[in-house]
Design a protein around this motif. Sequence first.
Motif, short mmCIF file in Angstrom:
data_model
loop_
_atom_site.label_atom_id
_atom_site.label_comp_id
_atom_site.label_asym_id
_atom_site.label_seq_id
_atom_site.Cartn_x
_atom_site.Cartn_y
_atom_site.Cartn_z
N GLU A 18 -19.72 4.88 -5.07
CA GLU A 18 -20.71 4.71 -4.25
C GLU A 18 -20.17 6.26 -3.06
O GLU A 18 -21.27 6.75 -2.35
CB GLU A 18 -20.78 4.01 -3.58
CG GLU A 18 -22.05 2.28 -4.42
CD GLU A 18 -22.00 1.84 -3.26
OE1 GLU A 18 -21.21 1.20 -2.04
OE2 GLU A 18 -21.70 0.56 -4.02
N ARG A 50 -15.23 4.37 11.34
CA ARG A 50 -14.45 5.23 9.95
C ARG A 50 -15.14 6.08 9.13
O ARG A 50 -14.56 7.58 8.74
CB ARG A 50 -14.12 4.21 9.65
CG ARG A 50 -13.86 4.45 7.58
CD ARG A 50 -13.33 2.70 7.37
NE ARG A 50 -12.87 2.99 5.53
CZ ARG A 50 -12.80 2.31 4.57
NH1 ARG A 50 -12.06 0.82 5.76
NH2 ARG A 50 -12.43 1.69 4.12
N ASN A 58 -5.49 5.02 4.79
CA ASN A 58 -6.77 4.65 5.28
C ASN A 58 -6.67 3.80 6.82
O ASN A 58 -6.85 2.64 7.04
CB ASN A 58 -6.09 3.41 4.76
CG ASN A 58 -7.74 3.10 4.06
OD1 ASN A 58 -8.35 3.21 4.41
ND2 ASN A 58 -7.81 1.39 3.12
N PHE A 73 -7.10 1.44 -1.23
CA PHE A 73 -6.36 0.77 0.41
C PHE A 73 -6.69 -0.49 0.24
O PHE A 73 -5.92 -1.52 0.52
CB PHE A 73 -5.88 1.90 1.06
CG PHE A 73 -5.05 3.15 0.36
CD1 PHE A 73 -4.04 2.67 -0.02
CD2 PHE A 73 -5.55 4.03 0.00
CE1 PHE A 73 -2.90 4.05 0.21
CE2 PHE A 73 -4.73 5.25 -0.03
CZ PHE A 73 -3.03 5.70 -0.52
N ASP A 74 -7.67 -0.68 0.62
CA ASP A 74 -8.16 -1.98 0.66
C ASP A 74 -8.92 -3.51 0.20
O ASP A 74 -7.80 -4.06 0.47
CB ASP A 74 -10.05 -1.87 1.56
CG ASP A 74 -10.28 -1.29 2.82
OD1 ASP A 74 -9.69 -1.04 3.68
OD2 ASP A 74 -11.50 0.11 2.39
N LEU A 108 -4.97 -4.00 -0.45
CA LEU A 108 -4.67 -4.88 0.51
C LEU A 108 -4.52 -6.38 0.39
O LEU A 108 -4.24 -7.03 0.73
CB LEU A 108 -4.63 -3.90 1.86
CG LEU A 108 -4.26 -4.97 3.33
CD1 LEU A 108 -2.60 -4.58 3.62
CD2 LEU A 108 -4.69 -3.87 4.22
N SER A 109 -5.97 -6.82 -0.35
CA SER A 109 -6.49 -7.77 -0.55
C SER A 109 -5.64 -8.91 -1.53
O SER A 109 -5.73 -10.12 -1.05
CB SER A 109 -8.38 -7.50 -0.56
OG SER A 109 -8.97 -7.41 0.44
N PRO A 113 0.91 -1.10 -0.29
CA PRO A 113 0.40 0.19 -0.47
C PRO A 113 0.93 1.27 -0.25
O PRO A 113 0.38 2.32 -0.21
CB PRO A 113 -0.69 -0.16 1.50
CG PRO A 113 -0.77 -1.78 1.22
CD PRO A 113 0.61 -2.57 1.19
N ASN A 145 -13.61 9.57 7.41
CA ASN A 145 -14.23 9.99 6.28
C ASN A 145 -15.34 11.56 7.00
O ASN A 145 -15.44 11.62 5.50
CB ASN A 145 -14.76 9.36 5.67
CG ASN A 145 -13.97 7.97 6.13
OD1 ASN A 145 -12.78 8.29 5.51
ND2 ASN A 145 -14.08 6.58 5.29
N LYS A 202 -16.73 0.75 -5.33
CA LYS A 202 -16.82 1.39 -3.94
C LYS A 202 -17.38 2.75 -3.93
O LYS A 202 -17.36 3.17 -3.40
CB LYS A 202 -16.26 0.15 -2.92
CG LYS A 202 -16.28 0.15 -1.86
CD LYS A 202 -17.17 -0.74 -1.65
CE LYS A 202 -18.15 0.10 -0.47
NZ LYS A 202 -19.63 -0.84 -0.07
N ALA A 245 -9.95 5.17 0.00
CA ALA A 245 -10.41 4.00 1.17
C ALA A 245 -10.23 3.06 0.58
O ALA A 245 -9.77 1.50 0.79
CB ALA A 245 -10.97 3.96 2.27
N PRO A 246 -11.43 2.76 -1.11
CA PRO A 246 -11.61 1.52 -0.89
C PRO A 246 -10.14 0.68 -2.04
O PRO A 246 -10.32 -0.32 -1.90
CB PRO A 246 -12.46 1.06 -2.00
CG PRO A 246 -13.17 2.57 -1.49
CD PRO A 246 -12.22 3.69 -1.19
N GLU A 300 -20.27 9.23 -4.55
CA GLU A 300 -22.07 10.07 -4.43
C GLU A 300 -21.90 10.41 -3.45
O GLU A 300 -22.88 11.48 -3.69
CB GLU A 300 -22.91 8.54 -5.22
CG GLU A 300 -24.32 9.38 -5.88
CD GLU A 300 -25.02 7.88 -6.18
OE1 GLU A 300 -24.63 7.21 -6.70
OE2 GLU A 300 -25.83 8.56 -6.10
N GLN A 335 0.51 4.45 -2.29
CA GLN A 335 0.34 5.98 -1.98
C GLN A 335 1.68 6.79 -2.36
O GLN A 335 1.31 7.81 -2.65
CB GLN A 335 0.86 5.68 -0.52
CG GLN A 335 1.05 6.81 0.69
CD GLN A 335 -0.36 7.97 0.63
OE1 GLN A 335 -1.39 6.94 0.63
NE2 GLN A 335 -0.24 8.71 1.61
N ALA A 383 -11.83 9.64 1.82
CA ALA A 383 -13.05 8.54 1.94
C ALA A 383 -12.84 7.52 0.59
O ALA A 383 -12.89 6.93 0.78
CB ALA A 383 -14.42 9.42 2.04
#
Lengths: 275, 421, 323
Positions: free
Chosen positions: B413, C282, C263, B387-388, B391-392, B197, C287, B410, B384-385, B416, B201, B381
């Motif tokens: 979403e 979070r 994150n 980075f998630d 990591l996965s 990650p 956020n 994600k 974030a997805p 929005e 970044q 915000a």
Amino acid sequence: MTATRLKRLALHLALLAGVLISLFPFYWTAVMATNTTRDMYRTPPKLVFGPELFSNIARVFENIDFMGSLLNTVIVACCTTVLVLFFDSLAAFTFAKYKFPGHRALFGILLLTFMLPAQLSLIPQFVIMVNIGWVGTVKALIVPASANAFGIFWMRQYIKGAVPDELIAAARLDGAGFFRQYWNVALPAIRPGLAFLGIFTFIGAWNDYAWPLIVMTDPSNVTLQVALSQLNTSHNTDFSMVMAGALLAIAPLVVVFAVFARGFVADAMKGALRG
Amino acid sequence: MELSRRRLLQVALFSAGSAALAACGSGSGSDAKELTLWYWPAGLSDKVVADAVKHFTQTKLKPSVIGGDFKQKLVTTLTGRRFVPDITGVKGEDIASLLVQADRFIDLNTLGADKLASQFVEWKWKQGSTKDGKLIGFPIDIGPTAMYYRPADFEKAGLPSKPEDVAAAMSTWDDYYAAGVKMKQANTGASMVMDIPTIFQMVIGQGTKRFIDENGKFIGDQDHIRNAWDLAIKPIQLGIAAPQAGEQDQFTAASRGKSPSLFGAAWRGQDLKNALPDDTGKWRVAAMPGGPSNYGGSFLALPKECRNPQLAFQIITWLLSPENQARGFTDAALFPSSPAAYTLPALTAPDPYFGGQKTVEVFGDAAQKIPVSYEAPSDAAVSAPFFDEVLSVWAKGKNPDTAWTDAVSKAKEIAERQGVN
Amino acid sequence: MTNTRTTPPREAPPGPRPAAGRRRGALRTYWPHYLAISPFYVLFLVFGLVPVLFSLYLAFQHWDGIGDMQFVGLRNFEFLVKDSTFWLSLYNTFVIWIMSTIPMLFLALVLAVLLNSSVRFTSFYRIAYFIPNVTSLVAIAIVFGAVFSTNQGLINAILGWLHIGAVPWLSNEWTIKLVIAWLITWQWTGYNAILYLAGLQAIPTEMYEAAKIDGAGPVQTFFRITIPQLRPIILFTVVVSTINGMQTFTEPQVLFGGNASINPNSGGPGQAGLTAILYFYREAFSNNDYGYGAAIAWAVFLVILLFTAINWRIVQRRDKGAA
């Protein structure tokens, strides 16, 4: 004879194994508090006590107002505990032993409030405290915590089993009013339960962190947990100092618990014999 | 009508009866006997702050070190409008969301900050300014990034080991990965890349665009992010990434020669020194593949409630003079935002932990070349997805293409929801 | 289960029965009772109700924490239903709750019975088992992180010594949940044991003596006297564990980098440690989406309500079946 002795030995061995698991992290906290941060990062890490406890504690005292925050914490924990014990046990006694119009609905509301996630109300509660001018004072910690759903629920369940209905009926025949029934009949019978609630409340107030962190806005006047979090820096972490602080913060709790634990064992025995 | 109704509701909700009026009393009155200063642990040099308390005799400067979630506490206090600090620190990652609330702060240019602009690195000054040119955040430190590596492990794999040679041989990410493959082939048991990650970044930070553009449009599905994603995934596919682990675990693995390079800002060196105190002399710093980026850094700001803005501004400029910035570097690993400090002895001194290397040569050089990018308040915000998911891919071996698709949908979403389109 | 004569008389109301109708009469008769329970409700009205209403109001707004609010109607909830991360967080919470609550309550009951029978050193054991509950969670999270560390952790060192390969405890989806559940179990078993012990001590000794005279063995005594007598306490621990379990937050937060600058509060690899309240935290605080955060919290509240009601039913029904 030897069979029972063997059984007892096995019992103690099982209990001791549990004690080891229970105490290990605590032990390690103490180990870390007596070594340097450097020792902790070593592989394998040091598992025995070191000589650094006093220098670590000295750094704690250098960095935070330990005594001042300790005093605040003691005041908050003691006041909260006394108030909770009285308000909760009185309400619990009422819910456990009496039926009055609306008792079901009122108890339902009480349980509902318990289910609200605590994090939800941190910010609005802070705004309320600002508006009534309690921000930064211990009042903001004590008053909202002086009666709680958890304690009422626990004491209600406890009283259901611990206070025989016959005793209350007898007191009523003797002409005792509601408050006298609470004071003379219920209170003596629920001492062990009160001791537990008292300890839990005391510990809860002692260890409470999220709310004091927000509401104690004057950083020179905080509780112990908030002061400890000030030790925990974001990038340069002096772990051994943090651990020394953590150790200092829990030591008084262990003493309190040890004293109370002795007290309520004796009480429970007496209660059982009398009942 | 709409607004007043909302106001009414807010007041009804917030206030507990007439006591609400009592709230609006503090903060007024300019002849303040004291000024409060909030910062987080190691956010400023404690010694410099202590000197400031002695230096400014016309007021009582009350510094407070705030632990825990600094921004949450600052925002709460700003919302409550009581006990608002006169001077406050603002972390680099939080500045974007506070710039939107510029009217809650004093424009430091009105106090003469604009005359000092040339003394600071340009991109940092922009980062603390609003679009219409108000300066909200006065630069404390910056986070120029570089590669930290272990020369002995590089040598063992037949790679260059001197900082200049490493920088020259690994000036692009592809070169760096090629070196990683060579290391793998040398069979020393080392995996070149410590953390995935971070690379994602870093690569984003090397560009001029992030996840949301200046018009509030979501651009996280575009090439610049996809490129960063691909570069972050690549070491996993090449088999040159160490297994996913927590930070302390990663450091331990590194000290055992298992993952000899990592990326981070100047303050990352302090983490290394804390985590691996016995590794003195075993690390070096080289310019980062693909150019420098910024990671972290912070500001000082004056909330509107500040009781004596002129004096507060004097205090700020005193705290952040080049000399005091240099002390901040020594005491708290705060890399100066003022290039004048880079020639002071505190920075030019050889660092024994890095084998006597003068690390300022790498970081000082990086500091002035950092690209400016617009960071929207909801950038964290929306990102974030990604980075998630990255990591996965690393920890769970999730299919990278599925992960990318999931991250984009994600993020859209969230965009929005955050009012970005 | 058949009734034995040792079962105590239940539901014999010592207090006066409610008079039918007439509210004013009720108030005159029952004022001491209402007064006795009032402190909690007064405090809730003053300090609790406003935050609750405010958060409900927030759930229909878009708010970044400082600026103006913007009314968005049901949009936050529409997002919530579609939000796969929210469902994942609920799933995580539920799995961790099962993995922690069942062993925790079972062990606590066993421990309480053992402690109640063992005469010597009880106060030592009691303190020892209770210490996990008073220890600072931040310190413990650091210890747990170290114990379960892949490269230098004690657990993996033991596994290596037993010639079992190292397990990446804090990287794998299931072991992450296991470590969190373990932490919760470790911290709360002694606490629940002591609650049970308090209940056990309140059982009058005559009941056991009577059972002995009736010729009941230890197992029979346990199921016919101990468990029924302990039922109110068991109900309490089940309800409290449900409520607390559904609100699991601090453990994953401190274990998986609440302080991380990249994150934060994401719950570790695969978001395996992202619980519902951590997700709320979070969204709201990391956020700055306070409106959505409030919507999540209210959804969690409804879930807690549902689970608590189910558990209450299960335990209560058994209660009625036994009595």
